[in-house]
Design a protein around this motif. Structure first.
Motif, PDB file in Angstrom:
ATOM      1  N   TYR A 119       1.157  -1.739  -0.087  1.00  0.00           N
ATOM      2  CA  TYR A 119       0.201  -0.116   0.046  1.00  0.00           C
ATOM      3  C   TYR A 119       0.699   1.497  -0.047  1.00  0.00           C
ATOM      4  O   TYR A 119       0.865   2.252  -0.268  1.00  0.00           O
ATOM      5  CB  TYR A 119      -1.099   0.137   1.367  1.00  0.00           C
ATOM      6  N   GLN A 122       1.945   2.191  -3.360  1.00  0.00           N
ATOM      7  CA  GLN A 122       0.833   2.170  -4.142  1.00  0.00           C
ATOM      8  C   GLN A 122       0.984   4.094  -4.227  1.00  0.00           C
ATOM      9  O   GLN A 122       0.743   4.693  -5.123  1.00  0.00           O
ATOM     10  CB  GLN A 122      -0.159   1.321  -4.011  1.00  0.00           C
ATOM     11  N   ASN A 126       1.436   6.440  -6.685  1.00  0.00           N
ATOM     12  CA  ASN A 126      -0.182   7.635  -7.671  1.00  0.00           C
ATOM     13  C   ASN A 126       0.051   9.334  -6.914  1.00  0.00           C
ATOM     14  O   ASN A 126      -0.915   9.834  -7.942  1.00  0.00           O
ATOM     15  CB  ASN A 126      -0.815   6.630  -6.778  1.00  0.00           C
ATOM     16  N   LEU A 135      -5.019  -2.033  -6.378  1.00  0.00           N
ATOM     17  CA  LEU A 135      -4.488  -3.125  -6.171  1.00  0.00           C
ATOM     18  C   LEU A 135      -5.487  -4.037  -6.217  1.00  0.00           C
ATOM     19  O   LEU A 135      -6.462  -3.771  -5.495  1.00  0.00           O
ATOM     20  CB  LEU A 135      -3.869  -2.890  -4.161  1.00  0.00           C
ATOM     21  N   THR A 419       5.929  -0.998 -10.363  1.00  0.00           N
ATOM     22  CA  THR A 419       5.238   0.614 -10.757  1.00  0.00           C
ATOM     23  C   THR A 419       6.507   1.041 -11.365  1.00  0.00           C
ATOM     24  O   THR A 419       6.535   1.815 -12.349  1.00  0.00           O
ATOM     25  CB  THR A 419       5.380   1.172  -9.337  1.00  0.00           C
TER      26      THR A 419
END
Length: 490
Positions: A119, A122, A126, A135, A419
């Motif tokens: 997380y 992420q 982002n 996810l 990513t």
């Protein structure tokens, strides 16, 4: 010309038709009810397996009936909703045994840490980059035995509205995990493992592994043991053929320790974790352990078994003799809290272990001159919170205690790898990419294109292994608290 149908025959037709309608309604209702009750919470593709576990794939709409995970999954759900606002968003699946049992290798804390690290990566990505990443959470069960249906669902979601482009996590070097990875490799789904270290996973096409391998950890352990003056080592090895981790760890340590002045005793002590009753097996080993002239025991097994092994040593006959144990990275903070284990530590048992990442290594590295440091300062700050946004720093979001497990750090580095590959495949416009485009980018994540991970530099060899990884060594004090020993860099 009209045809008269006798009333009795008309009633027969009406009754038959009514029966058909009723049966159809009942069957439909049954199928609907079975579908609803088969789902763990009535949402998404998460269903109850025969053993009651909630398995399947969800965009964080389900917590797999695991209350320990609810908090971090709620965070992921909110981040996913924000990501889907980008019309070019893609998905990365976190593939982990998210349901646990008393016999599981994974613990609730380990799973939670893995999700927390995923997380964090992420939301950090982002915040400034595109395409935004959602996810998906993929649970193949505590023993990873439901991997075929979960992998099939992930394959389906590549071309569906979720736009799956990569898988991270996996986390455990188990035989079902290897089969799952081989199948995803055949499907050409890019994979980045988090804490998988077994050496015989090397070379699976499309798999990157940021954690130091068992061979790398064994080399670090052997280097430390020799510096500490050990000359004879006794191996205690798990022979469970469903677990890839112990055998490769034992093989690697034997190869790295033995030389002209150091040897591994030929008669290793073995147990099979797949048979159960490991405490009894460890109790039967004690006379041999006391009789040996080895000055080191290398334990090639899982952390859950190590704590039982140490607990049994509290009652050994040779209490006047210190037992020095070296082992690998499969220890979690949750496993170190048991009182029998601490009794063993207080009874003259010393445990030193290699780890794939640890915050104490950052602190020691920071004390060195800048030219000698092995961790990129920016990556460390994302965890420790120095001058970082509270919305993306690990310690700010989950507390200092959450950093006690390497799972969060390695899950972050696995997701960071994914990513980074997504962004490089997309380029400046931030347009949606495919799994094939991400897979192509995997080939260039080395040299000058290496990634500054929280566990060290991530430069991947052609076989998917991050090379030149630093390995922290830690010692457990009598209360089970880890203390930093050294950072092995050679």
């Amino acid at each position: 010309m009209s045809v008269d149908v006798p009333p009795w025959r008309l009633r027969k037709y009406l009754v038959a038709g009514l029966v058909v309608v009723v049966v159809a309604v009942l069957v439909t209702a049954y199928l609907f009810a079975r579908d609803r009750f088969g789902r763990c919470d009535g949402r998404d593709d998460v269903r109850k397996a025969a053993n009651g576990e909630c398995v399947g794939v969800t965009a964080a709409a389900s917590d797999f009936d695991e209350p320990e995970l609810t908090g971090v999954i709620d965070r992921i759900r909110a981040a996913n909703e924000a990501a889907r606002a980008d019309d070019q968003f893609v998905s990365v699946a976190v593939f982990l045994p998210m349901s646990t049992s008393s016999d599981s290798i994974a613990t609730d804390e380990w799973v939670r840490n893995q999700l927390q690290g995923s997380y964090q990566a992420q939301v950090t990505f982002n915040r400034d980059a595109r395409p935004k990443v959602q996810l998906l959470l993929a649970n193949p069960g505590s023993d990873m035995g439901r991997w075929p249906q979960v992998v099939a669902e992930l394959d389906r979601r590549r071309t569906g509205p979720d736009h799956l482009v990569a898988v991270t996590g996996i986390g455990l070097s188990l035989d079902p995990a290897r089969e799952a990875m081989r199948r995803m490799s055949e499907l050409r789904i890019p994979m980045v493992g988090s804490t998988i270290t077994a050496d015989d996973l090397r070379g699976i096409p499309g798999l990157l592994r940021p954690a130091p391998t068992n061979e790398r950890q064994a080399r670090a352990a052997a280097t430390h043991a020799k510096r500490a003056g050990a000359t004879k080592a006794l191996l205690v090895t798990d022979t469970n053929d469903q677990d890839l981790y112990p055998a490769t760890l034992a093989k690697a340590f034997r190869a790295q320790f033995a030389d002209d002045t150091h040897r591994v005793l030929p008669q290793e002590q073995q147990y099979d974790s797949g048979l159960g009753s490991v405490e009894n097996a460890f109790a039967l080993m004690q006379p041999n352990l006391c009789a040996t002239d080895a000055d080191l025991v290398y334990f090639a097994g899982r952390g859950r078994d190590l704590v039982r092994f140490v607990g049994q040593l509290a009652t050994r006959l040779c209490r006047d003799r210190v037992i020095r144990i070296l082992t690998g990275d499969d220890l979690s903070a949750e496993q170190l809290r048991g009182e029998p284990f601490r009794e063993g530590l207080r009874a003259g048992v010393e445990v030193v272990y290699t780890d794939v990442a640890d915050e104490r290594a950052w602190e020691a590295d920071r004390a060195k001159p800048a030219s000698e440091r092995r961790f990129q300062e920016g990556a460390v700050r994302r965890f420790l919170g120095d001058d970082q946004s509270s919305d993306t720093c690990f310690r700010c979001m989950f507390g200092a205690g959450a950093l006690g497990d390497d799972g969060g750090i390695m899950a972050y580095d696995a997701m960071l790898t994914a990513t980074t590959a997504i962004q490089r495949a997309s380029g400046v416009p931030g347009q949606r990419v495919t799994a094939a485009e991400v897979l192509q980018t995997f080939n260039s994540l080395n040299g000058q294109n290496a990634i500054a991970g929280a566990s060290g530099l991530l430069s991947y060899d052609n076989d998917g292994t991050a090379h030149q990884k630093v390995v922290p060594l830690l010692r457990l004090d009598p209360s089970g608290k880890p203390e930093f020993v050294e950072l092995v860099t050679d």
